[in-house]
Design an enzyme around this catalytic site. Structure first.
Site, PDB file in Angstrom:
ATOM      1  N   THR A 140      -9.256  -5.740   3.582  1.00 58.20           N
ATOM      2  CA  THR A 140      -9.186  -4.762   2.492  1.00 58.20           C
ATOM      3  C   THR A 140     -10.191  -5.203   1.434  1.00 58.20           C
ATOM      4  O   THR A 140     -10.203  -6.375   1.070  1.00 58.20           O
ATOM      5  CB  THR A 140      -7.773  -4.716   1.878  1.00 58.20           C
ATOM      6  OG1 THR A 140      -6.830  -4.438   2.913  1.00 58.20           O
ATOM      7  CG2 THR A 140      -7.666  -3.661   0.788  1.00 58.20           C
TER       8      THR A 140
ATOM      9  N   GLU B 174      -9.875  12.663   7.466  1.00 58.92           N
ATOM     10  CA  GLU B 174      -9.703  14.004   6.902  1.00 58.92           C
ATOM     11  C   GLU B 174     -10.993  14.807   6.963  1.00 58.92           C
ATOM     12  O   GLU B 174     -10.995  15.986   7.304  1.00 58.92           O
ATOM     13  CB  GLU B 174      -9.255  13.907   5.443  1.00 58.92           C
ATOM     14  CG  GLU B 174      -7.844  13.438   5.261  1.00 58.92           C
ATOM     15  CD  GLU B 174      -7.516  13.288   3.793  1.00 58.92           C
ATOM     16  OE1 GLU B 174      -7.426  14.303   3.088  1.00 58.92           O
ATOM     17  OE2 GLU B 174      -7.380  12.136   3.338  1.00 58.92           O
TER      18      GLU B 174
ATOM     19  N   HIS C 280      -3.822  13.786   1.150  1.00 60.91           N
ATOM     20  CA  HIS C 280      -4.080  12.912   2.302  1.00 60.91           C
ATOM     21  C   HIS C 280      -2.845  12.881   3.213  1.00 60.91           C
ATOM     22  O   HIS C 280      -2.956  13.008   4.433  1.00 60.91           O
ATOM     23  CB  HIS C 280      -4.416  11.505   1.817  1.00 60.91           C
ATOM     24  CG  HIS C 280      -4.520  10.484   2.911  1.00 60.91           C
ATOM     25  ND1 HIS C 280      -5.560  10.464   3.810  1.00 60.91           N
ATOM     26  CD2 HIS C 280      -3.691   9.457   3.262  1.00 60.91           C
ATOM     27  CE1 HIS C 280      -5.379   9.457   4.664  1.00 60.91           C
ATOM     28  NE2 HIS C 280      -4.252   8.833   4.356  1.00 60.91           N
TER      29      HIS C 280
ATOM     30  N   ARG D 114      -8.475   3.893  13.189  1.00 60.04           N
ATOM     31  CA  ARG D 114      -7.570   5.018  13.485  1.00 60.04           C
ATOM     32  C   ARG D 114      -7.028   4.997  14.904  1.00 60.04           C
ATOM     33  O   ARG D 114      -5.885   5.410  15.134  1.00 60.04           O
ATOM     34  CB  ARG D 114      -8.297   6.344  13.242  1.00 60.04           C
ATOM     35  CG  ARG D 114      -8.814   6.552  11.833  1.00 60.04           C
ATOM     36  CD  ARG D 114      -7.708   6.497  10.817  1.00 60.04           C
ATOM     37  NE  ARG D 114      -8.211   6.751   9.467  1.00 60.04           N
ATOM     38  CZ  ARG D 114      -7.490   6.541   8.374  1.00 60.04           C
ATOM     39  NH1 ARG D 114      -6.257   6.086   8.457  1.00 60.04           N
ATOM     40  NH2 ARG D 114      -8.001   6.779   7.183  1.00 60.04           N
TER      41      ARG D 114
ATOM     42  N   GLN E 151      -4.436   2.384  15.012  1.00 59.26           N
ATOM     43  CA  GLN E 151      -3.319   2.846  14.172  1.00 59.26           C
ATOM     44  C   GLN E 151      -2.439   3.849  14.901  1.00 59.26           C
ATOM     45  O   GLN E 151      -1.209   3.766  14.867  1.00 59.26           O
ATOM     46  CB  GLN E 151      -3.886   3.476  12.883  1.00 59.26           C
ATOM     47  CG  GLN E 151      -2.833   3.923  11.881  1.00 59.26           C
ATOM     48  CD  GLN E 151      -3.457   4.545  10.624  1.00 59.26           C
ATOM     49  OE1 GLN E 151      -4.678   4.572  10.463  1.00 59.26           O
ATOM     50  NE2 GLN E 151      -2.623   5.046   9.743  1.00 59.26           N
TER      51      GLN E 151
ATOM     52  N   ASP F 221       0.837  -1.197   0.000  1.00 58.40           N
ATOM     53  CA  ASP F 221       0.000   0.000   0.000  1.00 58.40           C
ATOM     54  C   ASP F 221       0.871   1.246   0.000  1.00 58.40           C
ATOM     55  O   ASP F 221       1.688   1.441   0.905  1.00 58.40           O
ATOM     56  CB  ASP F 221      -0.919  -0.028   1.227  1.00 58.40           C
ATOM     57  CG  ASP F 221      -2.103   0.921   1.055  1.00 58.40           C
ATOM     58  OD1 ASP F 221      -2.387   1.317  -0.100  1.00 58.40           O
ATOM     59  OD2 ASP F 221      -2.727   1.269   2.068  1.00 58.40           O
TER      60      ASP F 221
ATOM     61  N   ARG G 287       2.639  17.341  12.834  1.00 57.59           N
ATOM     62  CA  ARG G 287       3.690  18.269  12.396  1.00 57.59           C
ATOM     63  C   ARG G 287       3.061  19.404  11.602  1.00 57.59           C
ATOM     64  O   ARG G 287       3.241  19.503  10.393  1.00 57.59           O
ATOM     65  CB  ARG G 287       4.716  17.527  11.514  1.00 57.59           C
ATOM     66  CG  ARG G 287       5.428  16.364  12.196  1.00 57.59           C
ATOM     67  CD  ARG G 287       6.323  15.609  11.225  1.00 57.59           C
ATOM     68  NE  ARG G 287       5.579  15.071  10.085  1.00 57.59           N
ATOM     69  CZ  ARG G 287       4.883  13.927  10.112  1.00 57.59           C
ATOM     70  NH1 ARG G 287       4.872  13.189  11.202  1.00 57.59           N
ATOM     71  NH2 ARG G 287       4.217  13.523   9.057  1.00 57.59           N
TER      72      ARG G 287
ATOM     73  N   ASP H  92      -9.166   0.467   1.885  1.00 54.90           N
ATOM     74  CA  ASP H  92      -8.204   0.062   2.911  1.00 54.90           C
ATOM     75  C   ASP H  92      -8.808   0.426   4.274  1.00 54.90           C
ATOM     76  O   ASP H  92      -8.472   1.450   4.863  1.00 54.90           O
ATOM     77  CB  ASP H  92      -6.878   0.806   2.652  1.00 54.90           C
ATOM     78  CG  ASP H  92      -5.794   0.436   3.646  1.00 54.90           C
ATOM     79  OD1 ASP H  92      -5.844  -0.680   4.180  1.00 54.90           O
ATOM     80  OD2 ASP H  92      -4.900   1.268   3.866  1.00 54.90           O
TER      81      ASP H  92
ATOM     82  N   THR I  35      -4.682   6.837  -0.042  1.00 50.16           N
ATOM     83  CA  THR I  35      -5.967   7.523  -0.070  1.00 50.16           C
ATOM     84  C   THR I  35      -5.931   8.697  -1.038  1.00 50.16           C
ATOM     85  O   THR I  35      -5.028   9.529  -0.986  1.00 50.16           O
ATOM     86  CB  THR I  35      -6.307   8.040   1.345  1.00 50.16           C
ATOM     87  OG1 THR I  35      -6.191   6.956   2.248  1.00 50.16           O
ATOM     88  CG2 THR I  35      -7.703   8.623   1.397  1.00 50.16           C
TER      89      THR I  35
ATOM     90  N   GLU J 120      -9.061   4.262  -2.325  1.00 56.73           N
ATOM     91  CA  GLU J 120      -7.784   4.137  -3.040  1.00 56.73           C
ATOM     92  C   GLU J 120      -7.991   3.533  -4.428  1.00 56.73           C
ATOM     93  O   GLU J 120      -8.946   2.799  -4.673  1.00 56.73           O
ATOM     94  CB  GLU J 120      -6.806   3.237  -2.262  1.00 56.73           C
ATOM     95  CG  GLU J 120      -6.544   3.730  -0.842  1.00 56.73           C
ATOM     96  CD  GLU J 120      -5.345   3.074  -0.189  1.00 56.73           C
ATOM     97  OE1 GLU J 120      -4.471   2.563  -0.919  1.00 56.73           O
ATOM     98  OE2 GLU J 120      -5.288   3.081   1.056  1.00 56.73           O
TER      99      GLU J 120
ATOM    100  N   LYS K 167      -4.758  -2.006   9.870  1.00 57.63           N
ATOM    101  CA  LYS K 167      -5.024  -2.094   8.431  1.00 57.63           C
ATOM    102  C   LYS K 167      -5.278  -3.527   7.969  1.00 57.63           C
ATOM    103  O   LYS K 167      -5.959  -3.743   6.973  1.00 57.63           O
ATOM    104  CB  LYS K 167      -3.805  -1.562   7.656  1.00 57.63           C
ATOM    105  CG  LYS K 167      -3.394  -0.148   8.014  1.00 57.63           C
ATOM    106  CD  LYS K 167      -4.267   0.852   7.305  1.00 57.63           C
ATOM    107  CE  LYS K 167      -3.707   2.254   7.456  1.00 57.63           C
ATOM    108  NZ  LYS K 167      -4.438   3.210   6.625  1.00 57.63           N
TER     109      LYS K 167
ATOM    110  N   GLU L 181     -10.634   4.017   3.487  1.00 60.87           N
ATOM    111  CA  GLU L 181      -9.709   4.812   2.681  1.00 60.87           C
ATOM    112  C   GLU L 181      -9.998   4.520   1.214  1.00 60.87           C
ATOM    113  O   GLU L 181      -9.920   3.366   0.779  1.00 60.87           O
ATOM    114  CB  GLU L 181      -8.243   4.481   3.024  1.00 60.87           C
ATOM    115  CG  GLU L 181      -7.845   4.986   4.400  1.00 60.87           C
ATOM    116  CD  GLU L 181      -6.339   4.944   4.648  1.00 60.87           C
ATOM    117  OE1 GLU L 181      -5.642   4.143   3.996  1.00 60.87           O
ATOM    118  OE2 GLU L 181      -5.882   5.727   5.507  1.00 60.87           O
TER     119      GLU L 181
END
Ligand code: CA
Length: 434
Positions: A262, A379, A139, A242, A245, A132, A148, A238, A365, A206, A258, A204
């Protein structure tokens, strides 16, 4: 190369195929289907029907290379057909296009066509590996902002098509329900983690890539020929927990958040069908570094993108009960990917790693920059802080039990008949009570 199979004037004798939003004769995607009491085998979607490749072969409709390709599609997976490369796929495609456009073959319909509603679709390939990527730059940026805010992208992002090895054993065809996972969760206000059902199950959106011909161990695929290894594309969900994760990912990346499952759309929209929808890779913003030479190819930059629009919809239990249509949550586009699929393949094999026929790649994503273009709830809800309100007044941060997530996609290009992917859908089942 665009050929007679893409001709916008080409008509099909199968009722409802001309003008079909997903599967007109210009598409002809490959899949594995079964009918009640019969073994899974290769088929091709045409309108609301499925062409039984083995039945057409038994009727003597294939010769030469197309017959060999049809034989490779007779079993319960399409790995052998994909291993045979573009020439085999193309021979089958051209002959099937000819058969379905020539009314002389219409009397054979009862022998070789099934109503799609009577077919069960299966995973089209025995998936040996699933990698992946993280090529959706918006994303990656939005996700990076959480930790950050001043420098959301890691320093390697614009040099390396970042990826991780995900789990092949839990890839399933659209329609398979996803079980909410149990796992370790540690909210920031809690001193230690506990174990229980994820409270932040997400999807997600994808682009999935099916690898055709592989490469030998130790033999990288050069960027200039990497595109030849794309057998076709699908839609890929996917599923991501969260909360699991965010606690498990340091320092080796995602794992149980994850690998729970899938989902993929069951039809392989072939590289040949996608030819009219190839577009230039968008130029990198001023100030971004150029890709290193082993990832840079003029033809790939000019033709390596795809004109694919992605749609994500949600159907909640309350909406289902009220017979309401699924609510569209977002629309995004494959041009939001920072790396081309060929660059992903060239990077993946640049150390000599071997890809196998039927290996699956996820793009990462696909999100845009505008509200309504986010490819996941993380998001859309800013990490669960801003719930979304559905038309019936229900609110969501992450998925609730019984929610069904539905992906679809559409390819459009001037002069070409639009094609679709079919759906990738899955409903959330409650966690096992341990
Ligand atoms: Ca992903």
């Amino acid at each position: 190369m665009v050929d007679e199979t893409h001709d916008a004037q080409r008509k099909c004798w199968v009722a409802g195929a001309d003008g079909h939003l997903e599967f007109p004769i210009q598409n002809l995607p490959l899949g594995i289907f079964s009918t009640p009491g019969d073994a899974p085998r290769g088929g091709i979607a045409i309108g609301e029907r499925v062409l039984d490749i083995s039945a057409a072969r038994a009727a003597g409709l294939f010769d030469g290379e197309a017959r060999v390709a049809a034989e490779l599609a007779a079993g319960p997976t399409l790995n052998q057909l994909l291993a045979a490369g573009p020439a085999a796929r193309n021979a089958l495609r051209r002959r099937v296009s000819q058969i379905l456009s020539d009314p002389a073959y219409a009397p054979l319909a009862p022998r070789m066509l099934h109503g799609a509603e009577s077919c069960q679709m299966h995973l089209p390939l025995d998936v040996h590996n699933f990698s992946d990527f993280f090529a959706g730059i918006h994303h990656a940026t939005t996700g990076g902002m959480i930790n950050r805010p001043d420098n959301p992208l890691m320093p390697n992002y614009k040099y390396v098509p970042v990826a991780y090895h995900s789990r092949a054993s839990s890839v399933r065809a659209s329609g398979t329900a996803v079980r909410r996972p149990n796992g370790q969760r540690k909210p920031p206000d809690q001193a230690a983690p506990d174990f229980g059902p994820s409270r932040a199950l997400d999807y997600e959106m994808e682009l999935g890539v099916w690898i055709g011909e592989g490469n030998d161990l130790g033999m990288p695929i050069p960027i200039g020929s990497a595109g030849r290894h794309i057998a076709g594309l699908c839609l890929l969900n996917d599923w991501s927990a969260r909360d699991i994760q965010s606690w498990e990912s340091a320092p080796l990346g995602p794992f149980l958040a994850k690998s729970l499952m899938t989902s993929v759309s069951p039809w392989i929209v072939t590289a040949e069908a996608l030819e009219p929808f190839r577009i230039a890779q968008p130029p990198r913003p001023a100030g971004d570094p150029a890709p290193l030479p082993h990832l840079l190819d003029d033809h790939d930059q000019a033709q390596g993108g795809f004109a694919i629009e992605f749609h994500v919809s949600l159907l909640t239990p309350a909406m289902r009960e009220a017979s309401e249509a699924p609510h569209r949550l977002s629309v995004s586009h494959a041009s939001m990917l920072y790396w081309t699929v060929a660059q992903m393949i060239a990077h993946h094999t640049s150390n000599g790693c071997n890809l196998l026929p039927g290996d699956l790649l996820g793009s990462g994503t696909v999100s845009g920059t505008q509200p309504g273009s986010e490819g996941c709830l993380l998001e859309m809800t800013r990490g669960g802080r801003n719930p979304i309100t559905l038309p019936n007044g229900e609110m969501r941060t992450y998925l609730q039990d019984g929610d069904e997530v539905i992906f679809s996609a559409r390819c459009e290009a001037p002069g070409a008949v639009p094609i679709g992917f079919g759906e990738c859908r899955g409903v959330v089942m409650p966690a096992l009570r341990l």
